[in-house]
Design an enzyme around this catalytic site. Structure first.
Site, PDB file in Angstrom:
ATOM      1  N   ALA A 190       0.816  -1.209   0.000  1.00  3.63           N
ATOM      2  CA  ALA A 190       0.000   0.000   0.000  1.00  3.63           C
ATOM      3  C   ALA A 190       0.855   1.267   0.000  1.00  3.63           C
ATOM      4  CB  ALA A 190      -0.929  -0.017   1.205  1.00  3.63           C
ATOM      5  N   HIS A 191       0.190   2.412  -0.025  1.00  2.00           N
ATOM      6  CA  HIS A 191       0.888   3.694  -0.131  1.00  2.00           C
ATOM      7  C   HIS A 191       1.774   3.996   1.072  1.00  2.00           C
ATOM      8  CE1 HIS A 191      -3.121   5.690   1.397  1.00  2.00           C
ATOM      9  NE2 HIS A 191      -2.840   4.597   2.036  1.00  2.00           N
ATOM     10  N   ASN A 192       2.932   4.598   0.773  1.00  2.00           N
ATOM     11  CA  ASN A 192       3.881   5.055   1.777  1.00  2.00           C
ATOM     12  C   ASN A 192       4.540   3.945   2.580  1.00  2.00           C
ATOM     13  OD1 ASN A 192       1.714   7.397   1.470  1.00  2.00           O
ATOM     14  ND2 ASN A 192       3.671   8.317   1.994  1.00  2.00           N
TER      15      ASN A 192
END
Lengths: 340, 340, 340
Positions: free
Chosen positions: C241-243
């Site tokens: 997922a993001h980051n």
């Protein structure tokens, strides 16, 4: 894209402190920003970064009192976080809007219509008799079968595949590698132990404002439609089986699987890696914890469940607490038995 | 495609009640059908819909006694469900058969041969020295590497990717986004803590009548072949690792993962989100419940297991029943201890 | 590719026993090898196959004493397994290297540069202002957006999709269907129960020597970068997922999902179908067992955990042992209660 601090302050109706001609070309976090970047300060915890940031400009609260000199130009607004979000949205919309026109080669079948201001990337494919709205962006290598309908302002990223007869609403986002309309997994066992395919002649329907994550698969219905209702957001690598219906404004996190003919309510929150068995109904506003396996209909709105199989999440937490101590519990029972 | 009730009755050897020239162009459920649709009535529970349906024609039992007037034309047969299934199969086969010829641009390398009556969609790619049978449908944006063999009547939907040296049998269906022959996950740990790739030079072999769901991945063998045997059906987003062998007429539901060198028997049923560890053997006719984790070889044919880690499903169910009551059990033990 | 036994012996600095002009064109296991194949014998358990193999040549230990006559030509080396691995690597590198040049049609936008000795397959797409290194292989139907950077010697297999602004290091391998840079799953709940998209304007960064398996998805950061550090190997159908930040030389097996902003250390081993919640940190050298759900930060290097939720794997094993006996435990407690 390059803007002056003056242009941004005008957009946000903010007041400038510093050089109004300072130029910024990107957005960044205050703790990572470098020259040319615009950052924001909302959480007071991050205030120390304001005095050391490399950002060329920072959006701050109109109530902030500076404790040290700041080298960045400041734009003072009432709610820095909200102002920054507004900018993010302008930025992303501008990026998408910059994609227009038709790159060659791309393929469009007979009888298909597409609205104004669209983008069709190279190697994208549109079959016969499709009706596609205005301001739609179809990235390279997208496949759209025959008789597909797509509403206005929808974006379909590279390599998404829409089987024939799929219906997609307006303002939808389909990420790369999405598959809509693959055959439902229907096979009738035969007397000799082999399986015969049950034809799947239905379709997939996405209502407006739906977002589907990368490489997620949604099967067509056996007959009728597999339906994702308005505003629902689905993450990456999710599997939605044939004849499933997902309600409005529901969010489904990555790698969850929903089996055939299950009905999910409105405003549900389904975490990642959840499995939901077929032919059950999940009430509105149900929350399902990560890695849960839901085997039974949930009738009561607002239910929160967890576990595989899933049940009330507080009860599940309590059971899990004892689960860890099972070896001690067993020894205790043995000790009791010896003492009696 | 439009047919008269007469044409359909002839095909099904049924008797017509009503206008034999009524035209139908689609198939639908009796409760949802509208004008122009052909529906069927098999389950007596649905009989009320017969008198209100919008369908233009309905297939019914030759024994059905009407209780009210019916506006649709009727086709009476001995087994409505079976007759309708037959029609579904004709319908789906006709849809596929309507895809023929070669759409440009598409790519075919040197030394590759392809049989008669095939379809090759735009932007499909076939490498060098491939042997592809007759009546094969290769949808747009499919990738077929070098030295690939594909049998007759196989359909490969949009964007499926077959690495070099893959072998696919006859009458197979590969859905959109399938990947066959990606590298097995083999990395040898080095003294410095890094990993060195172990070359994967084997291939993937699908025997006849195999179906693979959307975005499923099957890795090539390190050497030799990863094999899916005749008639086996695999759902969406399944992972099959290198050197796995899946027997005949086995079904594997969505999001299941099978680790390297595992051998799955014939006629097994593996539910969704199951994990199977590497280098074990699963006996014929084994059933594995959803979200199970299978860590050990299953020797006995017909075994049914459930849980993570998986064991006998009845035993698992009983243990789960007690699991929910663990907090009460703990309190009971404490009470007993206090009383002694 | 065809080689004589003499050529191979020269390469491996081995000694030949038999006909040095024997030709081989493929590599195979000794128990499966047929005429034209080169096999190896390392594990003494397999020695019986040496006397029956169909291989044209076999690499054996320089210490092996033959017990029967052998029809294959022998190449004697000090470490047969290591020599064979070397050959496998030559073989795979030669296969890749044979892909060179540009197949038409393919698309390259304005301002993009690509180094020497590259391969670009038909229907591959490169956007504007990309910087792509030397000796890079871009297979058919790959999508590379705008402003993408790719290092030397990287291979991107068919149909992988790299959104704009992605950065990929040198010596990376991206398998078919990989998606890098899709939007993070960020939606802000609104007062009316609907969700508003939070723009995701960051990117994905892969450092050198990273390998990503088929159909794996890695989301871009909201701002900044989702980072996979040097030497890390990720299997098929994994969700990042993001980051998220994954450290160096970590391996992540198939179908695992890592939620937003989690930080995974260096030299970790994460098995298949694991879920890791967002915003936690996993220490270096952590091992996570298959199907585990990791809900809390792991601070201590070298921790081994298992279960959903995950805790110490030995403690988990002991609890699971008692879990199976829960019905008996319950009966025992009832018996104790009755006796008191």
């Amino acid at each position: 894209m390059e803007f002056t601090v003056q242009q941004i302050a005008d957009l946000l109706q903010g007041e400038i402190e510093g050089d109004n001609l300072t130029k910024v070309s990107t957005l960044a976090k205050i703790e990572e920003a470098q020259s040319g970047a615009l950052a924001f300060l909302s959480n007071p915890k991050y205030e120390p970064y304001l005095y050391t940031t490399g950002a060329s400009a920072v959006i701050v609260s109109d109530k902030l009192e500076l404790k040290k000199p700041v080298s960045a130009a400041l734009i003072r607004v009432s709610d820095p976080y909200s102002s920054f979000s507004t900018l993010l949205q302008y930025y992303q919309a501008a990026l998408l809007a910059s994609k227009t026109g038709v790159e060659e080669p791309c393929f469009i079948g007979s009888g298909s219509e597409i609205g104004e201001d669209h983008y069709r990337g190279a190697f994208s494919y549109i079959g016969n008799n499709c009706k596609i709205g205005a301001n739609v962006r179809i990235f390279p290598q997208v496949y759209i079968g025959d008789n597909v309908t797509i509403g206005d302002n929808t974006t379909i990223f590279a390599g998404a595949k829409l089987y024939s007869n799929t219906i997609v609403g307006s303002n939808c986002t389909l990420h790369a590698g999405v598959v809509l309309g693959s055959d439902g997994f229907g096979f009738a066992p035969q007397p000799d132990g082999s399986y015969k395919m049950v034809p799947q002649i239905g379709n997939v329907v996405l209502e407006d404002d739906v977002s589907i994550g990368a490489n997620t698969t949604i099967d067509c219905a056996t007959m009728g439609s597999t339906i994702i209702r308005q505003g629902t957001k689905i993450d990456n690598l999710v599997q939605i089986a044939h004849n499933v219906e997902v309600g409005k404004h529901t969010v489904i996190a990555a790698q969850t699987g929903i089996s055939g003919s299950a009905k999910i309510g409105n405003h549900c929150v389904i975490a990642g890696q959840v499995g939901i068995v077929g032919h059950i109904t999940i009430a509105d506003k149900t929350t399902v914890g990560a890695q849960s396996g839901v085997g039974k209909t949930i009738k009561k709105s607002g239910t929160i469940i967890q576990g595989s199989p899933a049940f009330d999440y507080k009860q599940n937490l309590r059971a899990l607490t004892v689960f860890r101590k099972l070896p001690e519990l067993q020894r205790e029972i043995e000790a009791l038995r010896d003492r009696i």
